[in-house]
Design a protein around this motif. Structure first.
Motif, PDB file in Angstrom:
ATOM      1  N   VAL B 201       0.853  -1.203   0.000  1.00  0.00           N
ATOM      2  CA  VAL B 201       0.000   0.000   0.000  1.00  0.00           C
ATOM      3  C   VAL B 201       0.883   1.247   0.000  1.00  0.00           C
ATOM      4  N   ALA B 202       1.888   1.252   0.877  1.00  0.00           N
ATOM      5  CA  ALA B 202       2.768   2.416   0.983  1.00  0.00           C
ATOM      6  C   ALA B 202       3.533   2.638  -0.321  1.00  0.00           C
ATOM      7  N   ILE B 203       4.019   1.532  -0.886  1.00  0.00           N
ATOM      8  CA  ILE B 203       4.795   1.625  -2.123  1.00  0.00           C
ATOM      9  C   ILE B 203       3.923   2.105  -3.288  1.00  0.00           C
ATOM     10  N   ARG B 204       2.692   1.614  -3.333  1.00  0.00           N
ATOM     11  CA  ARG B 204       1.815   2.084  -4.412  1.00  0.00           C
ATOM     12  C   ARG B 204       1.392   3.545  -4.198  1.00  0.00           C
ATOM     13  N   ALA B 205       1.361   3.981  -2.943  1.00  0.00           N
ATOM     14  CA  ALA B 205       1.089   5.404  -2.703  1.00  0.00           C
ATOM     15  C   ALA B 205       2.197   6.229  -3.350  1.00  0.00           C
ATOM     16  N   SER B 206       3.421   5.727  -3.230  1.00  0.00           N
ATOM     17  CA  SER B 206       4.553   6.420  -3.828  1.00  0.00           C
ATOM     18  C   SER B 206       4.461   6.412  -5.362  1.00  0.00           C
ATOM     19  N   LEU B 207       4.031   5.258  -5.908  1.00  0.00           N
ATOM     20  CA  LEU B 207       3.890   5.154  -7.367  1.00  0.00           C
ATOM     21  C   LEU B 207       2.725   5.996  -7.885  1.00  0.00           C
ATOM     22  N   ILE B 208       1.593   5.930  -7.151  1.00  0.00           N
ATOM     23  CA  ILE B 208       0.373   6.589  -7.638  1.00  0.00           C
ATOM     24  C   ILE B 208       0.382   8.078  -7.294  1.00  0.00           C
ATOM     25  N   PHE B 209       0.456   8.379  -6.017  1.00  0.00           N
ATOM     26  CA  PHE B 209       0.323   9.785  -5.589  1.00  0.00           C
ATOM     27  C   PHE B 209       1.645  10.535  -5.692  1.00  0.00           C
ATOM     28  N   GLY B 210       2.744   9.819  -5.455  1.00  0.00           N
ATOM     29  CA  GLY B 210       4.044  10.480  -5.507  1.00  0.00           C
ATOM     30  C   GLY B 210       4.605  10.536  -6.919  1.00  0.00           C
ATOM     31  N   ALA B 211       4.000   9.755  -7.834  1.00  0.00           N
ATOM     32  CA  ALA B 211       4.469   9.675  -9.209  1.00  0.00           C
ATOM     33  C   ALA B 211       5.971   9.397  -9.276  1.00  0.00           C
ATOM     34  N   VAL B 212       6.466   8.634  -8.308  1.00  0.00           N
ATOM     35  CA  VAL B 212       7.881   8.270  -8.320  1.00  0.00           C
ATOM     36  C   VAL B 212       8.076   7.156  -9.342  1.00  0.00           C
ATOM     37  N   GLU B 213       9.108   7.314 -10.149  1.00  0.00           N
ATOM     38  CA  GLU B 213       9.359   6.326 -11.210  1.00  0.00           C
ATOM     39  C   GLU B 213       9.672   4.947 -10.640  1.00  0.00           C
ATOM     40  N   PRO B 214       9.124   3.913 -11.262  1.00  0.00           N
ATOM     41  CA  PRO B 214       9.500   2.567 -10.830  1.00  0.00           C
ATOM     42  C   PRO B 214      10.992   2.349 -11.084  1.00  0.00           C
ATOM     43  N   GLY B 215      11.634   1.656 -10.163  1.00  0.00           N
ATOM     44  CA  GLY B 215      13.069   1.401 -10.327  1.00  0.00           C
ATOM     45  C   GLY B 215      13.910   2.334  -9.472  1.00  0.00           C
ATOM     46  N   LYS B 216      13.317   3.464  -9.072  1.00  0.00           N
ATOM     47  CA  LYS B 216      14.083   4.391  -8.243  1.00  0.00           C
ATOM     48  C   LYS B 216      13.771   4.121  -6.762  1.00  0.00           C
ATOM     49  N   LEU B 217      14.382   3.091  -6.245  1.00  0.00           N
ATOM     50  CA  LEU B 217      14.073   2.638  -4.892  1.00  0.00           C
ATOM     51  C   LEU B 217      14.344   3.719  -3.842  1.00  0.00           C
ATOM     52  N   ASP B 218      15.477   4.432  -4.011  1.00  0.00           N
ATOM     53  CA  ASP B 218      15.814   5.491  -3.044  1.00  0.00           C
ATOM     54  C   ASP B 218      14.699   6.527  -2.946  1.00  0.00           C
ATOM     55  N   LYS B 219      14.168   6.893  -4.113  1.00  0.00           N
ATOM     56  CA  LYS B 219      13.117   7.920  -4.143  1.00  0.00           C
ATOM     57  C   LYS B 219      11.830   7.379  -3.495  1.00  0.00           C
ATOM     58  N   HIS B 220      11.571   6.112  -3.716  1.00  0.00           N
ATOM     59  CA  HIS B 220      10.375   5.520  -3.092  1.00  0.00           C
ATOM     60  C   HIS B 220      10.520   5.541  -1.568  1.00  0.00           C
ATOM     61  N   MET B 221      11.730   5.208  -1.108  1.00  0.00           N
ATOM     62  CA  MET B 221      11.938   5.173   0.346  1.00  0.00           C
ATOM     63  C   MET B 221      11.835   6.581   0.933  1.00  0.00           C
ATOM     64  N   GLU B 222      12.306   7.558   0.144  1.00  0.00           N
ATOM     65  CA  GLU B 222      12.202   8.944   0.593  1.00  0.00           C
ATOM     66  C   GLU B 222      10.731   9.343   0.702  1.00  0.00           C
ATOM     67  N   TYR B 223       9.931   8.923  -0.314  1.00  0.00           N
ATOM     68  CA  TYR B 223       8.515   9.264  -0.316  1.00  0.00           C
ATOM     69  C   TYR B 223       7.790   8.622   0.879  1.00  0.00           C
TER      70      TYR B 223
END
Lengths: 631, 314
Positions: B201-223
């Protein structure tokens, strides 16, 4: 970013040395060259001149050449004796410094120049020492506390009071080894006695005595110096400053404060802020007074007032070479006598102030503590009036300086740690968060990097290389003295420097809001490091020697450094030396210091001149200690 | 054992469990057998966010095992410990994905298992507005169901979204906690690995709402650290596997508060033995501030009860 971030700390120095040649000024490098190859006997510690039968020199190689001095002292005895005398001299330097500070508290008064600034710290010390505080005037309490401290130097019975601050397990180690120092001056005198011709003839006994004497420094003189300086001048809190020769200002009267005792430098800071002095500076055509510190007195005033740092030990000549310094005001310790002749090449006034350290060729304006402000103003006035004599064609200030955050006393560190305390679990005001991150492994350990500069090593290089490597490996670094100033110049004392740290340390720095390298003050302030290590050990219910901590003196040079290193070992903390001490002429002494002493104190010396190899050894030893502790 | 070693042990257990299950699954269904969670556009979301790769078959999962192994480097430093935690998370996702590949309905009421994209989208707005002030993941087993119910109801009354994993689900039922998406209490599953469905859920929040690119793990963790106000309560004895999953939570920026004695890490891994203080401790650790106007009424009052249906029997 890392290389560019760090490399600027040395730029400008070459230009200054070229300028020295052009200006006909002599520097330490000229004198080092003139010394040619150093004497191998002195270098190995096998030269003895304590009586008139000598000087004697014995062979550093067992079984070859002269094996004994005329009295029969072996290489082992001669080396240990020389070492013990270095410890005694270092202890004497710190202790005389402390004695003056204790005297100042004794003369402090409500309307005098010296006041009690940190009442809380005074009251807690009064309580620790059993001084009655009820319904008494704060100054009455201060004077009684000061008197007790002054008695620590020569009391006839008992052992030093501050030893009781150490973890109980450590006190027991000292008790068992019988190295609890009795009175500070007494231990120094005993060493001078025992190293007299025809006295102690046993290396281990001399090392043993050296440990006792050094403890009289760390847990005596230096600790009194720090505690009392905080009481009189305020306990440091984090503040911003700048460091390196670029802090000198072409448009202002530049005054350099060099030496050690804050009793002088504090008054100079106050005097330079005085409107009368400011007015005088304008009258001579300057925009103002620019105070900059050097060495430990520089550390004292930067910790408490954010006074800018001009440089460390190695740069005292360079500051004068800029041609922009009106006065270099000094008191005691680590002041090149060469500054007298060097300042003659420029308009700079080299002003000595202490009867304990007069220097031929200097302008001596004695600083009188009973008339401190007036005295300080006279000295500052002399500097201001010298502005007119500045020769602009001779001025070159390298445009290099870095930002730094300083002021991390133990109290300030604990206050930062409170930021990460969850109030629903733990009380505020303890070292638990630090102990926790060490125990969990987020920080692998903590290391104190201290010491001097030494022309045997590339200036500041070892300090910085070691710090970089340790922080990159999640080891937090605390620093004092000239090592701290090296860190300041290299930008390692900024919060931004956490980018150079490993993830564990970087996370801690972010949460606690601190730089990865913490400036804890001057050389006497190494007592702050002893305090914080002891508090962590107590919190975990273990001894200092169980903790994954270490002390490093990468570029040490003075006898004070020898005393410091010895009390750090005696306190159970491994010590790494980046410069080989003059002990290699005796296999026995080397074996005691780098091996056998571990069985006595739980810590030992490591000698390693290559900074990278040294850092690796520190990291290895830290992991070894962690494993032993099961963390 | 030191903390980091415990984490590595748990991560290795997770990866060998995943590896074993995968081997079995491939033997039964073949490499080309389809792997997917229902109603998501992000394949296996944790793996997709971390690598940018959408896994669709059992065969492709073999490659994912390689990723997990590469994340476990047994050096005693925080970076490696957190990576090992992430490895456990990925291994858990592999295990959960295999469950869905082998069985059409691996989860049955009361457990939700995988949370669909539409549900996450519906949660987005209240999370952004602060109407849902935080996400609590309650995992393990409380000393008794009354304690469990007390903690969960407290989160519920403060409007938090609470996910349950493990025996605490039964304890919540026994303690009469009303559950459901509308009531903001969602039981995920009984296996530890089902905790991945909240990570997802948290990771998809980053993908959906944060529009963080898939593959950028650091950015997802930051989000997730900055934007998803989640935390974990781990109750009862902690296995190495749970500790290493906890490291994964910490890597995403979610503090772990436990009732067990562990080597504490300030603000990130904390021991709170007093159950009355668990909620306050957790909110403080995650920096969740709740604006409350407490109404002196005899029943709990919160947005979490908005969708509650009163049944005839009640």
């Amino acid at each position: 970013m890392s290389d560019q971030f760090i490399s600027i700390y040395q730029s400008g120095e070459e230009q200054l040395l070229e300028k020295a040649v052009k200006d006909g000024a002599e520097t330490m490098w000229d004198r080092k060259a003139a010394q040619k190859t150093p004497c191998g006997f002195g270098e190995k510690g096998v030269c003895c001149r304590i009586c008139a039968m000598g000087p004697c020199r014995v062979s550093p190689v067992a079984g070859k050449g002269a094996q004994k001095g005329i009295c029969g002292a072996t290489a082992d005895v001669i080396v240990a004796r020389n070492y013990a005398r270095m410890v005694a001299a270092g202890t004497a330097a710190h202790s005389d410094h402390a004695r003056d500070i204790a005297h100042i508290l004794h003369m402090a008064s409500r309307d005098g120049n010296y006041k009690v600034r940190d009442e809380k710290k005074l009251m807690s010390l009064a309580k620790e020492w059993g001084v009655n505080t009820e319904n008494r005037d704060i100054y009455e309490i201060a004077h009684e506390v000061a008197e007790i401290a002054l008695n620590e130097f020569g009391k006839p019975f008992g052992t030093l009071k501050f030893l009781e601050r150490a973890p109980e397990l450590r006190q027991k180690v000292w008790e068992d080894l019988q190295i609890k120092p009795r009175a500070i001056d007494r231990e120094i005198a005993t060493i001078l006695h025992s190293t007299h011709v025809g006295c102690t003839g046993d290396a281990e006994s001399l090392v043993h005595m050296s440990m006792r004497t050094s403890l009289a420094d760390g847990w005596g003189g230096s600790m009194i110096g720090t505690e009392f300086s905080d009481i009189i001048f305020g306990t440091p809190v984090p503040r911003e400053t700048e460091a390196n020769l670029g802090v000198l200002d072409e448009k202002q009267v530049n005054i350099i404060l060099h030496g050690h005792e804050p009793s002088l430098s504090e008054m100079i800071v106050m005097a330079s802020l005085d409107p009368e002095m400011q007015k005088l500076a304008k009258e001579v055509g300057a925009e103002g007074i620019n105070l900059a510190g050097m060495c430990c007195t520089g550390n004292e005033v930067t910790m408490r007032h954010g006074v800018k740092i001009a440089g460390n030990f190695y740069q005292q000549e360079m500051a004068i070479l800029t041609g922009a310094v009106e006065a270099i005001i000094v008191d005691v310790q680590c002041i090149f006598p060469a500054l007298a002749k060097l300042s003659d090449c420029y308009h700079t006034k080299f002003i000595t102030t202490s009867p304990k350290a007069k220097i031929t060729g200097a302008t001596h304006i004695e600083f009188h503590e009973d008339n401190a402000m007036e005295s300080a103003k006279n000295i500052v006035k002399e500097a201001i009036e010298n502005f007119k004599n500045r020769k602009n064609e001779k001025v070159f200030i390298p445009e290099i300086k870095s930002n730094a955050v300083v002021g991390y006393s133990v109290e300030a560190v604990i206050k930062q740690l409170d930021k990460v305390v969850n109030p629903h679990i733990d009380p505020m005001g303890t070292v638990k968060p630090l102990a926790d991150v060490i125990k969990a492994g987020v920080l692998r350990g903590a290391v104190g990097i201290v010491g001097c500069n030494n022309p045997k090593s590339k200036h500041d290089y070892s300090h910085i290389e070691i710090m970089k490597k340790l922080i990159a490996n999640d080891v937090i670094v605390v620093t004092t003295g000239c090592a701290a100033q090296a860190a300041a110049k290299a930008g390692l004392l900024t919060k931004d420097a956490r980018k150079l740290a490993g993830q564990g340390l970087a996370t801690v720095c972010e949460l606690v809001d601190i730089p990865p390298v913490l400036h804890m003050g001057s050389c006497v302030d190494i007592s702050r490091i002893l305090t914080i290590v002891g508090e962590v050990a107590k919190h975990l219910g273990i001894d200092n020697s169980d903790l994954p901590v270490a002390g490093i003196a990468p570029e040490w040079m003075s006898e004070k450094a020898v005393a410091i290193a010895t009390y750090v070992i005696s306190s159970g903390i491994d010590t790494f030396l980046g410069i080989t001490p003059p002990v290699t002429g005796s296999d026995e002494v080397v074996d005691i210091l780098t091996n056998r002493v571990e069985n006595m104190t739980g810590a030992k010396f490591f000698i390693e001149e290559d900074p990278h190899a040294l850092a690796d050894k520190v990291l290895g030893r830290i992991e070894e200690k962690r494993q032993k502790l099961g963390i | 054992m030191n903390l980091f070693q415990t984490i590595f042990t748990g991560s290795n257990q997770a990866v060998s469990a995943a590896e074993g299950l995968l081997k079995q699954a491939i033997e039964q269904k073949g490499r080309d057998h389809k792997v997917a969670f229902p109603d998501t556009a992000y394949a296996l979301p944790v793996i997709y966010a971390a690598t940018g790769i959408k896994i669709t078959t059992l065969g492709e999962l073999e490659g994912a095992i390689g990723i997990v192994k590469s994340l476990i480097v047994e050096e005693l430093q925080l970076t490696q410990a957190l990576n090992a935690g992430l490895a456990t998370a990925v291994a858990a996702e592999i295990i959960e994905a295999i469950k869905y590949a082998m069985n059409e309905t691996p989860y049955e009421a009361p457990c939700a298992g995988h949370i669909t994209d539409p549900i996450i989208r519906s949660l987005g707005v209240p999370l952004v507005t602060g109407d849902i002030p935080g996400v609590a993941v309650v995992l393990g087993e409380c000393p008794d169901s009354a304690t469990a119910a007390k903690v969960i109801k407290d989160y519920q009354s403060k409007g938090l979204l609470t996910f349950l994993v493990g025996k605490v689900i039964d304890q919540a039922i026994e303690g009469n906690v009303k559950m459901g998406l509308e009531l903001r209490v969602i039981p995920l599953g009984y296996d530890v690995t089902s905790v991945i469905h909240v990570v997802s859920v948290a990771i998809r929040a980053s993908l959906i709402f944060g529009a963080v690119e898939p593959g950028k793990l650091d950015k997802h963790m930051e989000y997730t650290k900055n934007r998803v106000p989640a935390f974990v309560n781990a109750f009862g004895p902690l296995s190495e596997l749970v500790v290493s999953a906890g490291a994964g939570a910490i890597a995403l920026g979610f503090p772990v508060i436990t009732d067990q004695v562990v080597p504490e890490v300030p603000t990130l891994l904390l021991t709170q033995k007093d159950y009355d203080k668990v909620v306050a401790t957790s909110l403080e650790a995650r920096g969740i501030k709740i604006k409350i106007t407490e109404l002196p009424i005899p029943v709990a009052f919160a947005a979490a009860f908005e969708g509650e249906r009163i049944r005839k029997d009640d």
